[in-house]
Design an enzyme around this catalytic site. Sequence first.
Site, short mmCIF file in Angstrom:
data_model
loop_
_atom_site.label_atom_id
_atom_site.label_comp_id
_atom_site.label_asym_id
_atom_site.label_seq_id
_atom_site.Cartn_x
_atom_site.Cartn_y
_atom_site.Cartn_z
N LEU A 134 -0.96 1.35 -8.30
CA LEU A 134 -1.44 2.59 -8.03
C LEU A 134 -0.57 3.63 -8.47
O LEU A 134 0.56 3.48 -8.84
CB LEU A 134 -1.67 2.66 -6.42
CG LEU A 134 -2.61 1.59 -5.72
CD1 LEU A 134 -2.43 1.97 -4.20
CD2 LEU A 134 -4.06 2.09 -6.37
N ASP A 135 -1.19 4.88 -8.69
CA ASP A 135 -0.42 6.04 -9.31
C ASP A 135 0.73 6.49 -8.07
O ASP A 135 0.39 6.19 -7.05
CB ASP A 135 -1.35 7.11 -9.87
CG ASP A 135 -2.07 6.63 -10.80
OD1 ASP A 135 -1.82 5.92 -11.62
OD2 ASP A 135 -3.29 7.46 -10.97
N PHE A 136 1.61 7.11 -8.80
CA PHE A 136 2.68 7.74 -7.92
C PHE A 136 1.99 8.48 -6.86
O PHE A 136 2.56 8.16 -5.56
CB PHE A 136 3.57 8.76 -8.74
CG PHE A 136 4.72 9.01 -8.18
CD1 PHE A 136 5.73 8.30 -7.66
CD2 PHE A 136 4.97 10.54 -7.93
CE1 PHE A 136 6.96 8.65 -7.11
CE2 PHE A 136 6.28 10.87 -7.42
CZ PHE A 136 7.22 9.94 -7.23
N LYS A 188 -9.30 8.77 -11.66
CA LYS A 188 -9.12 10.04 -12.05
C LYS A 188 -10.10 10.49 -13.38
O LYS A 188 -10.34 11.43 -13.43
CB LYS A 188 -7.44 10.03 -12.30
CG LYS A 188 -6.76 10.24 -10.97
CD LYS A 188 -5.57 10.44 -11.15
CE LYS A 188 -4.69 10.25 -10.14
NZ LYS A 188 -3.10 10.08 -9.94
#
Length: 222
Positions: free
Chosen positions: A91-93, A179
């Site tokens: 997962l992204d930050f 996104k």
Amino acid sequence: MCGVASRRKAESIIESNKVSINGKIAKLTDKVDDEIDVVTIKGKVIKPFTHEYYILNKPKNVVSTTSDDKNRPTVVDYVKSKVKLNVVGRLDFDTTGLVLLTNDGDLIYKITHPKSHVAKTYLLTVSGTVTADQVNRLKQGVNIGGYKTQKAKIENIQTIEDKTTFEITIFEGKNQQIKRMCEAAGLHFLYLERLAIGDLTLQGLKSGHSKQFTKEEIYKFF
Ligand code: URA
């Protein structure tokens, strides 16, 4: 079982006399009791490892890798394990939610192989409202940098004040896919939380909390 080599390669290592059991050079027909016997390869002790499985509700501002050159907190900081774990589906930050950590390569392969089409469900928040046309585009597939995304599922759309949230399920996992899908559909992304991987959900875990599973328990989900 010690993560040294494949079964076939292990046989050739034994045949080249590099393996000892309690100080005596091993033969292919030897047996060991890993609770009692000391097995070495070129003098270095090796031990079988067991597979471990954890789920974590990843907080915001945590990296999904197991180490970080910028010294930011990583997902493994939230799990008490002595073994080297890998993250299944990063997962992204800034993305929160379900992360699976394991040292079981077979399970990682099963979940992440593009042909497995394992569902990933996210709770997505965007600003403003979302039109029927935008929902349709997300469902049917949008162009993200030359790649048309596969069909997605959209459920539980709710607009409250100036934000809209909905659940989106995708069956693939391109880099920053959600996104990029938002951008392609002309939506302004705000937050993202992963709710499920396949049938495995967050199970009520609070942010920053993890839970260990046995092999039998985890394989039931995939
Ligand atoms: N899609 C994204 O854009 N980010 C994530 O972290 C996961 C899926």
